[in-house]
Design a protein around this motif. Structure first.
Motif, short mmCIF file in Angstrom:
data_model
loop_
_atom_site.label_atom_id
_atom_site.label_comp_id
_atom_site.label_asym_id
_atom_site.label_seq_id
_atom_site.Cartn_x
_atom_site.Cartn_y
_atom_site.Cartn_z
N ASP A 64 0.82 -1.20 0.00
CA ASP A 64 0.00 0.00 0.00
C ASP A 64 0.86 1.26 0.00
O ASP A 64 1.47 1.60 1.02
CB ASP A 64 -0.92 -0.01 1.22
CG ASP A 64 -1.93 1.12 1.19
OD1 ASP A 64 -1.89 1.95 0.26
OD2 ASP A 64 -2.79 1.17 2.10
N TYR A 97 -3.50 -5.79 1.01
CA TYR A 97 -3.24 -5.01 -0.20
C TYR A 97 -2.41 -5.84 -1.19
O TYR A 97 -2.68 -5.84 -2.40
CB TYR A 97 -2.48 -3.73 0.15
CG TYR A 97 -2.42 -2.73 -0.98
CD1 TYR A 97 -3.28 -1.65 -1.02
CD2 TYR A 97 -1.50 -2.88 -2.02
CE1 TYR A 97 -3.24 -0.73 -2.06
CE2 TYR A 97 -1.45 -1.96 -3.07
CZ TYR A 97 -2.32 -0.89 -3.08
OH TYR A 97 -2.27 0.00 -4.13
N THR A 150 -9.12 -0.44 -3.35
CA THR A 150 -8.57 -0.98 -2.10
C THR A 150 -9.03 -0.16 -0.90
O THR A 150 -9.16 -0.70 0.21
CB THR A 150 -7.04 -1.06 -2.14
OG1 THR A 150 -6.50 0.22 -2.52
CG2 THR A 150 -6.58 -2.12 -3.12
N TYR A 160 -10.59 -1.94 2.23
CA TYR A 160 -10.16 -1.69 3.60
C TYR A 160 -11.34 -1.29 4.49
O TYR A 160 -11.48 -1.77 5.62
CB TYR A 160 -9.11 -0.58 3.64
CG TYR A 160 -7.71 -1.00 3.30
CD1 TYR A 160 -7.31 -2.33 3.30
CD2 TYR A 160 -6.75 -0.05 2.98
CE1 TYR A 160 -6.03 -2.70 2.99
CE2 TYR A 160 -5.45 -0.40 2.67
CZ TYR A 160 -5.09 -1.73 2.68
OH TYR A 160 -3.81 -2.08 2.38
#
Length: 343
Positions: free
Chosen positions: A52, A144, A178, A182
């Motif tokens: 990430d 990730y 993402t 998350y």
């Protein structure tokens, strides 16, 4: 097109206003500023970086500039000194500021620590103790990575805990997707989250390398002890980096007390401060705050943006200003001078 805040910051810096506003502000505002970092790292090509990039708060060059700036225009302190001030043993210096890091990535040691030591700037690292000395990286960076591996496969889309997410190799689109992944993951019960990540590993067909990843590696206890011996303050960030508000009372107590005890054992110093993992309003609540008090913590930092008025300080909801990789020098200066505009 640059955002309005970024444009405003560039204008402010161009006419030399941030340091002036900072000095004027300190005459009328009695406050403590806390900066929140995660990682200091240089990556040449974001498209080739498998973890990430939004966890990278600054490049090594930008971090050195930022620390030199606050050393010149502020007074860096620790939470320990803040507690002394609250206990009447000390008084707050002009323009106090606290530098913090969350999680415990080893670039804190390799890239941030040398800068802090050379400039004499104290800092606090909030550590998730269960990862220290382990080859496996933090669950959120591994998630990730798994998304990245899935995006390189013919499997479409990605399924995670009952939700479906499209796959993309485009950096901007990938960050958008993402972020949604998350947000979904962080609201799951902790046992469900861990089970889903393990299941995703199998579906993607990725096994964790024995020696981990050099680009996403936790600190070692040796590194932690060395930094502590040179004035870096350590705080708890739990054991396994769960969303504390999602835990049972028993598990919550374990996360808070075990991490505190392990840190105190390793560094031989009391640990009075905790930063709640993730730290937004859904990640901690009154139950978490009360458990932190009972575990012996005296301060709690969240991840809600803002500053802290010295005489109205909520000791278990300490706000922080986020330093992110998009924060250039103009933005950094102006964010510190006018934090309300950037919070």
């Amino acid at each position: 097109m640059p955002g309005k805040k970024a444009i405003f910051a560039k204008v402010m810096r161009a006419i030399g206003l941030p340091p002036i506003v900072t000095r004027m502000r300190s005459l009328v505002c009695d406050e403590v500023t806390i900066l929140a970092y995660h990682r200091v790292l240089d990556i040449a090509d974001e498209t080739a970086y498998p973890f990430d990039p939004d966890l990278i708060s600054a490049s090594s060059a930008d971090f050195r500039w930022q620390m030199a700036y606050i050393q010149k225009h502020y007074t860096p302190i620790t939470f320990g000194r803040l507690l002394d001030c609250l206990d009447g043993k000390d008084t707050l210096p002009p323009r106090p500021i606290i530098v913090t890091f969350d999680d415990g990535f080893d670039d804190n040691y390799h890239f941030a620590f040398p800068v802090l030591k050379s400039l004499g700037v104290p800092a606090t690292i909030f550590i998730s103790t269960g990862y220290i000395d382990q080859p496996r990286t933090f669950w959120f960076d591994w998630l990730y990575y798994l998304y990245n591996m899935a995006a390189a496969s013919p499997v479409q889309p990605l399924s995670f805990a009952g939700a479906s997410f499209s796959l993309s190799r485009d950096p901007a689109r990938r960050q958008e997707i993402t972020a949604n992944l998350y947000n979904h993951a962080k609201r799951l019960p902790d046992d469900v989250l861990r089970t889903e990540i393990a299941a995703l590993e199998k579906r993607v067909g990725v096994s964790y390398p024995e020696n981990g990843f050099p680009q996403s590696r936790p600190l070692s206890w040796k590194q932690v002890r060395e930094m502590a011996s040179h004035g870096i303050e350590l705080g708890s960030h739990s054991v396994t980096h769960p969303i504390l508000a999602n835990l049972s009372e028993t598990k919550l107590h374990e996360e808070l007390t075990v991490s505190k005890a392990r840190l105190e054992h390793e560094i031989g110093q009391p640990v009075d401060i905790i930063a709640y993992p993730v730290g937004y309003d859904f990640a901690f609540n009154e139950k978490v705050i009360e458990a932190a008090r009972k575990a012996g913590y005296r301060l709690g930092a969240c991840y809600l943006p803002g500053i802290n008025r010295a005489k109205q300080m909520d000791l278990f909801r300490l706000k922080r200003l986020h330093v992110e990789r998009y924060v250039d020098r103009s933005y950094f200066q102006t964010m510190l001078a006018l934090p309300e505009f950037f919070s």
